[in-house]
Design a protein around this motif. Sequence first.
Motif, mmCIF file in Angstrom:
data_model
loop_
_atom_site.group_PDB
_atom_site.id
_atom_site.type_symbol
_atom_site.label_atom_id
_atom_site.label_comp_id
_atom_site.label_asym_id
_atom_site.label_seq_id
_atom_site.Cartn_x
_atom_site.Cartn_y
_atom_site.Cartn_z
ATOM 1 N N LEU A 1 0.913 -1.139 0.173
ATOM 2 C CA LEU A 1 -0.095 -0.128 0.127
ATOM 3 C C LEU A 1 0.918 1.367 0.001
ATOM 4 O O LEU A 1 0.383 2.427 -0.209
ATOM 5 C CB LEU A 1 -0.962 0.009 1.234
ATOM 6 N N ASN A 2 1.880 1.224 0.682
ATOM 7 C CA ASN A 2 3.005 2.142 0.254
ATOM 8 C C ASN A 2 3.786 2.228 -0.973
ATOM 9 O O ASN A 2 4.820 3.153 -1.073
ATOM 10 C CB ASN A 2 4.003 2.230 1.592
ATOM 11 N N GLY A 3 3.565 1.340 -1.604
ATOM 12 C CA GLY A 3 3.980 1.539 -3.040
ATOM 13 C C GLY A 3 5.374 0.790 -3.344
ATOM 14 O O GLY A 3 6.214 0.945 -4.308
ATOM 15 N N LYS A 4 5.833 -0.116 -2.278
ATOM 16 C CA LYS A 4 7.024 -0.921 -2.490
ATOM 17 C C LYS A 4 6.894 -2.034 -3.343
ATOM 18 O O LYS A 4 6.123 -2.944 -3.148
ATOM 19 C CB LYS A 4 7.226 -1.469 -0.971
ATOM 20 N N ALA A 5 7.616 -1.809 -4.499
ATOM 21 C CA ALA A 5 7.722 -2.723 -5.510
ATOM 22 C C ALA A 5 7.912 -4.151 -5.134
ATOM 23 O O ALA A 5 7.805 -5.023 -5.407
ATOM 24 C CB ALA A 5 8.575 -2.378 -6.768
ATOM 25 N N ALA A 6 8.974 -4.086 -4.262
ATOM 26 C CA ALA A 6 9.533 -5.537 -3.831
ATOM 27 C C ALA A 6 8.645 -6.020 -2.834
ATOM 28 O O ALA A 6 8.355 -7.616 -3.005
ATOM 29 C CB ALA A 6 10.905 -5.127 -2.997
ATOM 30 N N ALA A 7 7.871 -5.498 -2.311
ATOM 31 C CA ALA A 7 6.673 -6.170 -1.446
ATOM 32 C C ALA A 7 5.463 -6.690 -2.362
ATOM 33 O O ALA A 7 4.832 -7.874 -2.233
ATOM 34 C CB ALA A 7 5.905 -5.040 -0.557
ATOM 35 N N GLN A 8 5.301 -6.074 -3.413
ATOM 36 C CA GLN A 8 4.323 -6.487 -4.434
ATOM 37 C C GLN A 8 4.679 -7.725 -5.194
ATOM 38 O O GLN A 8 4.117 -8.659 -5.311
ATOM 39 C CB GLN A 8 4.191 -5.281 -5.369
ATOM 40 N N LYS A 9 6.125 -7.812 -5.299
ATOM 41 C CA LYS A 9 6.735 -8.929 -6.163
ATOM 42 C C LYS A 9 6.754 -9.941 -5.093
ATOM 43 O O LYS A 9 6.368 -11.230 -5.525
ATOM 44 C CB LYS A 9 8.090 -8.565 -6.620
ATOM 45 N N GLN A 10 6.900 -9.817 -3.942
ATOM 46 C CA GLN A 10 6.785 -10.685 -2.778
ATOM 47 C C GLN A 10 5.521 -11.492 -2.701
ATOM 48 O O GLN A 10 5.259 -12.700 -2.654
ATOM 49 C CB GLN A 10 7.532 -10.287 -1.581
ATOM 50 N N LEU A 11 4.497 -10.742 -2.568
ATOM 51 C CA LEU A 11 3.071 -11.227 -2.509
ATOM 52 C C LEU A 11 2.756 -11.814 -3.807
ATOM 53 O O LEU A 11 2.041 -12.992 -3.368
ATOM 54 C CB LEU A 11 2.049 -9.907 -2.409
ATOM 55 N N TYR A 12 3.233 -11.482 -4.857
ATOM 56 C CA TYR A 12 2.660 -12.059 -6.142
ATOM 57 C C TYR A 12 3.413 -13.582 -6.240
ATOM 58 O O TYR A 12 2.900 -14.587 -6.365
ATOM 59 C CB TYR A 12 3.013 -11.160 -7.375
ATOM 60 N N PRO B 1 -7.808 -14.277 6.526
ATOM 61 C CA PRO B 1 -6.458 -14.851 5.846
ATOM 62 C C PRO B 1 -6.010 -14.245 4.658
ATOM 63 O O PRO B 1 -7.376 -14.018 3.865
ATOM 64 C CB PRO B 1 -6.678 -16.223 5.948
ATOM 65 N N LEU B 2 -5.055 -13.596 4.290
ATOM 66 C CA LEU B 2 -4.673 -12.962 2.921
ATOM 67 C C LEU B 2 -5.120 -13.754 1.938
ATOM 68 O O LEU B 2 -5.695 -13.347 0.658
ATOM 69 C CB LEU B 2 -3.293 -12.416 2.935
ATOM 70 N N GLY B 3 -4.641 -14.832 2.045
ATOM 71 C CA GLY B 3 -4.898 -16.096 0.857
ATOM 72 C C GLY B 3 -6.154 -16.528 0.677
ATOM 73 O O GLY B 3 -6.593 -16.438 -0.549
ATOM 74 N N ALA B 4 -7.062 -16.291 1.560
ATOM 75 C CA ALA B 4 -8.627 -16.435 1.270
ATOM 76 C C ALA B 4 -9.261 -15.381 0.654
ATOM 77 O O ALA B 4 -9.948 -15.409 -0.162
ATOM 78 C CB ALA B 4 -9.312 -17.017 2.693
ATOM 79 N N TRP B 5 -8.789 -14.122 1.109
ATOM 80 C CA TRP B 5 -9.230 -12.886 0.202
ATOM 81 C C TRP B 5 -8.813 -12.968 -1.214
ATOM 82 O O TRP B 5 -9.482 -12.735 -1.856
ATOM 83 C CB TRP B 5 -8.687 -11.872 1.184
ATOM 84 N N ILE B 6 -7.602 -13.176 -1.433
ATOM 85 C CA ILE B 6 -6.956 -13.208 -2.839
ATOM 86 C C ILE B 6 -7.663 -14.476 -3.466
ATOM 87 O O ILE B 6 -7.951 -14.124 -4.690
ATOM 88 C CB ILE B 6 -5.837 -13.667 -2.799
ATOM 89 N N ARG B 7 -8.021 -15.538 -2.942
ATOM 90 C CA ARG B 7 -8.668 -16.746 -3.873
ATOM 91 C C ARG B 7 -10.184 -16.480 -4.180
ATOM 92 O O ARG B 7 -10.550 -16.574 -5.352
ATOM 93 C CB ARG B 7 -8.719 -17.742 -2.696
ATOM 94 N N LYS B 8 -10.827 -15.451 -3.188
ATOM 95 C CA LYS B 8 -12.100 -14.923 -3.474
ATOM 96 C C LYS B 8 -12.153 -14.009 -4.835
ATOM 97 O O LYS B 8 -13.117 -14.202 -5.699
ATOM 98 C CB LYS B 8 -12.568 -14.218 -2.435
ATOM 99 N N ILE B 9 -11.091 -13.469 -4.735
ATOM 100 C CA ILE B 9 -10.990 -12.323 -5.951
ATOM 101 C C ILE B 9 -10.647 -13.058 -7.388
ATOM 102 O O ILE B 9 -11.173 -12.934 -8.319
ATOM 103 C CB ILE B 9 -9.786 -11.336 -5.779
ATOM 104 N N MET B 10 -9.988 -14.300 -7.154
ATOM 105 C CA MET B 10 -9.492 -15.093 -8.408
ATOM 106 C C MET B 10 -10.752 -15.810 -8.770
ATOM 107 O O MET B 10 -11.192 -15.837 -9.946
ATOM 108 C CB MET B 10 -8.535 -15.999 -7.816
ATOM 109 N N VAL B 11 -11.604 -16.443 -7.984
ATOM 110 C CA VAL B 11 -12.899 -17.004 -8.223
ATOM 111 C C VAL B 11 -13.631 -16.165 -9.096
ATOM 112 O O VAL B 11 -14.300 -16.370 -10.171
ATOM 113 C CB VAL B 11 -13.533 -17.552 -6.970
#
Length: 199
Positions: free
Chosen positions: A25-36, A80-90
């Motif tokens: 959320l603070n715009g850190k590209a490394a964190a976005q890459k890590q999450l992905y 859980p972050l994974g459950a939230w992401i999964r819902k978006i994917m579905v």
Amino acid sequence: MGKKPLSTCLIIQMSDHLQIVKQCLNGKAAAQKQLYEEFAPKMLGVCYRYTKSIEDAEDVLQEGFVRVFKFLDQYNKEAPLGAWIRKIMVNTALNYLKKSQKYQNELYFDKAELHVVTDETPEIYLNAKELAELVRQLPTGYQTIFNLHAIEGFTHVEIGGMLGISDNTSRSQYMKARHLLINWLTRTNGRKTKMYASK
């Protein structure tokens, strides 16, 4: 030293995820890459359940992660972050099926009927990958309903709302898909078949 209790590990994991989300959320590209990189492999499997090819699944995955980063500020940090992401994917997969010319026609349920052969439930043992491959051979509409109910745990009322059909239609098509899968499995003694689902 012994292993940490599962509950402790989950708390630590959620704490790590909250930190990653904050950095994203603070715009850190490394964190976005890590999450992905942490969630993409598992979420590709989720997307693949709803499509007929890995290429389409990858398209859904990319579109899904665009939405993940776009709406990350709406993430409920107690879940859980994974459950939230999964819902978006579905949801992204469902939208992809609805707007894709390749899949649109198979999301209508008043034209094709599945042929129900048996009500028996044989004891057949498959691993998750083999079952997923067999489910993928169903027409898209039935594949979608089966996954939403059997895998994701949505009720038929919820599925009806997602697909714009009645809960009774969702329920009947789920049962027909289930019966057809049982028939396939019975005929092939648990081996994967390349028969197509429409009759």
